[in-house]
Design a protein around this motif. Structure first.
Motif, PDB file in Angstrom:
ATOM      1  N   GLU A   1     -35.838  61.233 -59.762  1.00  0.00           N
ATOM      2  CA  GLU A   1     -36.185  60.280 -58.712  1.00  0.00           C
ATOM      3  C   GLU A   1     -35.251  59.064 -58.767  1.00  0.00           C
ATOM      4  O   GLU A   1     -34.809  58.647 -59.839  1.00  0.00           O
ATOM      5  CB  GLU A   1     -37.643  59.835 -58.875  1.00  0.00           C
ATOM      6  CG  GLU A   1     -38.157  58.901 -57.783  1.00  0.00           C
ATOM      7  CD  GLU A   1     -38.011  59.495 -56.395  1.00  0.00           C
ATOM      8  OE1 GLU A   1     -36.985  59.210 -55.732  1.00  0.00           O
ATOM      9  OE2 GLU A   1     -38.899  60.254 -55.977  1.00  0.00           O
ATOM     10  N   GLU A   2     -34.983  58.500 -57.582  1.00  0.00           N
ATOM     11  CA  GLU A   2     -34.076  57.344 -57.492  1.00  0.00           C
ATOM     12  C   GLU A   2     -34.808  56.058 -57.909  1.00  0.00           C
ATOM     13  O   GLU A   2     -34.836  55.069 -57.175  1.00  0.00           O
ATOM     14  CB  GLU A   2     -33.564  57.198 -56.061  1.00  0.00           C
ATOM     15  CG  GLU A   2     -32.956  58.446 -55.477  1.00  0.00           C
ATOM     16  CD  GLU A   2     -31.445  58.466 -55.553  1.00  0.00           C
ATOM     17  OE1 GLU A   2     -30.796  57.463 -55.258  1.00  0.00           O
ATOM     18  OE2 GLU A   2     -30.909  59.520 -55.929  1.00  0.00           O
TER      19      GLU A   2
ATOM     20  N   VAL B   1     -38.503  64.717 -59.304  1.00  0.00           N
ATOM     21  CA  VAL B   1     -38.964  65.144 -57.982  1.00  0.00           C
ATOM     22  C   VAL B   1     -39.206  66.651 -57.997  1.00  0.00           C
ATOM     23  O   VAL B   1     -40.124  67.160 -57.350  1.00  0.00           O
ATOM     24  CB  VAL B   1     -37.913  64.775 -56.911  1.00  0.00           C
ATOM     25  CG1 VAL B   1     -38.364  65.222 -55.528  1.00  0.00           C
ATOM     26  CG2 VAL B   1     -37.647  63.283 -56.939  1.00  0.00           C
TER      27      VAL B   1
ATOM     28  N   SER C   1     -29.393  63.332 -53.656  1.00  0.00           N
ATOM     29  CA  SER C   1     -29.516  62.054 -54.360  1.00  0.00           C
ATOM     30  C   SER C   1     -28.577  61.066 -53.693  1.00  0.00           C
ATOM     31  O   SER C   1     -27.357  61.178 -53.820  1.00  0.00           O
ATOM     32  CB  SER C   1     -29.159  62.218 -55.839  1.00  0.00           C
ATOM     33  OG  SER C   1     -29.135  60.975 -56.504  1.00  0.00           O
TER      34      SER C   1
ATOM     35  N   ARG D   1     -41.802  60.937 -50.858  1.00  0.00           N
ATOM     36  CA  ARG D   1     -41.122  60.271 -51.967  1.00  0.00           C
ATOM     37  C   ARG D   1     -41.304  58.783 -51.714  1.00  0.00           C
ATOM     38  O   ARG D   1     -41.726  58.383 -50.627  1.00  0.00           O
ATOM     39  CB  ARG D   1     -39.617  60.593 -51.931  1.00  0.00           C
ATOM     40  CG  ARG D   1     -39.239  62.052 -51.998  1.00  0.00           C
ATOM     41  CD  ARG D   1     -38.874  62.480 -53.374  1.00  0.00           C
ATOM     42  NE  ARG D   1     -37.739  61.764 -53.922  1.00  0.00           N
ATOM     43  CZ  ARG D   1     -36.465  62.077 -53.688  1.00  0.00           C
ATOM     44  NH1 ARG D   1     -36.153  63.103 -52.910  1.00  0.00           N
ATOM     45  NH2 ARG D   1     -35.494  61.391 -54.256  1.00  0.00           N
TER      46      ARG D   1
ATOM     47  N   ASN E   1     -38.811  66.615 -50.421  1.00  0.00           N
ATOM     48  CA  ASN E   1     -40.036  65.846 -50.586  1.00  0.00           C
ATOM     49  C   ASN E   1     -41.117  66.756 -51.135  1.00  0.00           C
ATOM     50  O   ASN E   1     -41.497  67.719 -50.465  1.00  0.00           O
ATOM     51  CB  ASN E   1     -40.480  65.257 -49.239  1.00  0.00           C
ATOM     52  CG  ASN E   1     -39.470  64.307 -48.652  1.00  0.00           C
ATOM     53  OD1 ASN E   1     -39.499  63.115 -48.912  1.00  0.00           O
ATOM     54  ND2 ASN E   1     -38.546  64.833 -47.856  1.00  0.00           N
TER      55      ASN E   1
END
Length: 458
Positions: free
Chosen positions: A116-117, A142, A152, A374, A454
């Motif tokens: 995940e960012e 994710v 990403s 997300r 997602n």
């Protein structure tokens, strides 16, 4: 066969007016020869015209540049695509122990790392990528490492940039100039906003309605965290220099070898399937999208910032590269029309149409229902009257600025068991495609659109 550039320029000018786009710069590299032009204005308020020397933001096309620099490290034996990131960044840690230990540069390059960012606010200083890596110790997955493709936007290529910084002993911006821009002879390509000659720069625009017309973007540049994944600015001609390198086994037009022929082949042939294959392409390689245009393999690299768009297509079979840069407006429908005009003139393959819905499909719609999302993205998939609908939840501030409702509903038209067309809800929108897939537990686990994945939330 050559493109009739005056005819093409008239066609592009008409399309700009139709879509409300302030300007476009077009470049065509065919059999070693470049043809280019630019039409429109850099800024709708100043009305200053663009020229072929106008600099545009390239967005995620930057990822291809970062990939080329990393492949130089591979050529030099300093890095390996399949060694764990921890080999180069010993303290590298995310929430998932397996990913922490096993994620590789290849996972980062083809967007299969699944991290995940969640890197916090790393600031705008020279240590931004070091801070991003330090800030993801609690970042969740994710999806499991290598399980699927999920784009990403910033983090994956920031990690690659940090490896470049550690191995080269200099900041990413200097790595790019020393390894790529200067050897290629590029004088208008930059990675930092402070380096851009503002008198030559196109301004980004957003379009809320055709009646209102384009307005200046509220965000002039992406944050520096997006640098390795989206921070480069350039001209059409200099982007074609990168296209030349990719088409000519790593050699620049000035004769200098930038990367080995083997590295170019690896960038193109190391591929991961994309769950939604229709909008961009069915596979993702190392810094490149792989397209299938009626049996011909075409490579793509695209990018968008908040108000600018960049598209580059590489056709190895006809030794052709085409770039389209704009400072506003819809992305896909405009670029498809421009590219097909050029491709038709060259007598090459054109971009295939999106698939038609399959009315004969009989789907158990309950398998798709649910909420997917997300941080910053939320999609609600529901069934009504025997049809499937997707409701996009917009951030209230974004919705207010765009003068859109914060809940936008679309009908999903099935193409296959896992793929859907999403017709636009507004004249300014392009048609989109969606994949809802992975029925491991009976219901779909993921929704994939615009390259982003997602997971099901409920």
């Amino acid at each position: 066969m050559t493109v009739d550039m005056s005819r093409l320029q008239a066609r592009v000018t008409a399309l700009l007016a139709e879509y409300g786009i302030p300007s476009a710069a077009i470049g065509v590299l065919h059999d070693g020869e470049i043809a280019e032009f630019a039409v429109g204005v850099k800024n709708v308020e100043t009305r200053e015209p663009v020229t072929p020397d106008t600099v545009y933001q390239c967005g995620s096309m930057t990822k291809t540049w970062t990939a080329l620099a990393f492949m130089q490290l591979v050529d030099e034996g300093k890095a390996d695509l399949d060694e764990p990131v921890r080999t180069y960044l010993p303290g590298f840690t995310v929430a998932d122990p397996e990913t922490s230990a096993k994620v590789t540069a290849r996972h980062l390059l083809n967007h299969t790392n699944g991290i995940e960012e969640a890197y916090g606010d790393p600031g705008e200083d020279d240590d931004v990528y070091e801070r991003m890596v330090a800030g993801i110790t609690d970042a969740p997955q994710v999806f499991p490492l290598g399980h699927t493709h999920g784009y990403s936007a910033a983090l994956g290529y920031a990690i690659l940039a940090r490896i470049l910084e550690v191995l080269d002993g200099k900041r990413w911006d200097d790595v790019m100039r020393d390894r790529l821009f200067d050897p290629m002879g590029l004088t208008s390509t930059n990675s930092r906003r402070e380096q851009v000659d503002e008198t030559r720069a196109a301004t980004g625009h957003l379009i809320r309605s055709l009646d209102e017309g384009p307005i200046l973007t509220p965000i002039d540049y992406l944050p520096r965290a997006f640098g390795p994944g989206g921070g480069i600015t350039s001209t059409a001609r200099e982007l074609l220099t990168m296209g030349y390198v990719l088409l000519h086994e790593g050699v620049a037009p000035n004769g200098k070898r930038i990367v080995s022929a083997g590295s170019i082949r690896e960038m193109m042939r190391s591929r991961m399937p994309v769950p939604d294959p229709y909008m961009f392409g069915p596979e993702w390689a190392l810094g490149l999208i792989v397209c299938d245009w009626d049996g011909e393999t075409v490579y793509a690299t695209d990018g968008s910032t908040i108000g600018q768009n960049a598209r580059l297509r590489l056709l190895p079979d006809s030794n052709t590269a085409i770039v389209v840069l704009t400072n506003g407006g819809p992305r896909e429908s405009f670029y498809r029309k421009v590219f097909n005009e050029i491709l038709t003139g060259l007598g090459t393959v054109t971009i295939p149409d999106l698939p038609a819905p399959d009315a004969t499909l009989s789907l158990d719609l309950s398998r798709y229902e649910g909420v997917y999302g997300r941080p910053g993205a939320r999609y609600e998939v529901s069934v009504e009257g025997g049809k499937l609908y997707l409701t996009l939840i917009l951030d209230p501030i974004q919705a207010e600025f765009l003068q859109r409702p914060d809940r936008i509903r679309y009908e999903l038209l099935p193409v296959s068991e896992t793929h859907f067309l999403m017709p636009p809800s507004d004249p300014l929108e392009d048609i989109q495609t969606v994949a809802i897939y992975d029925f491991t537990n009976g219901t779909a686990r993921f929704l994939h659109t615009n390259c982003r994945v997602n997971p099901r939330l409920k």
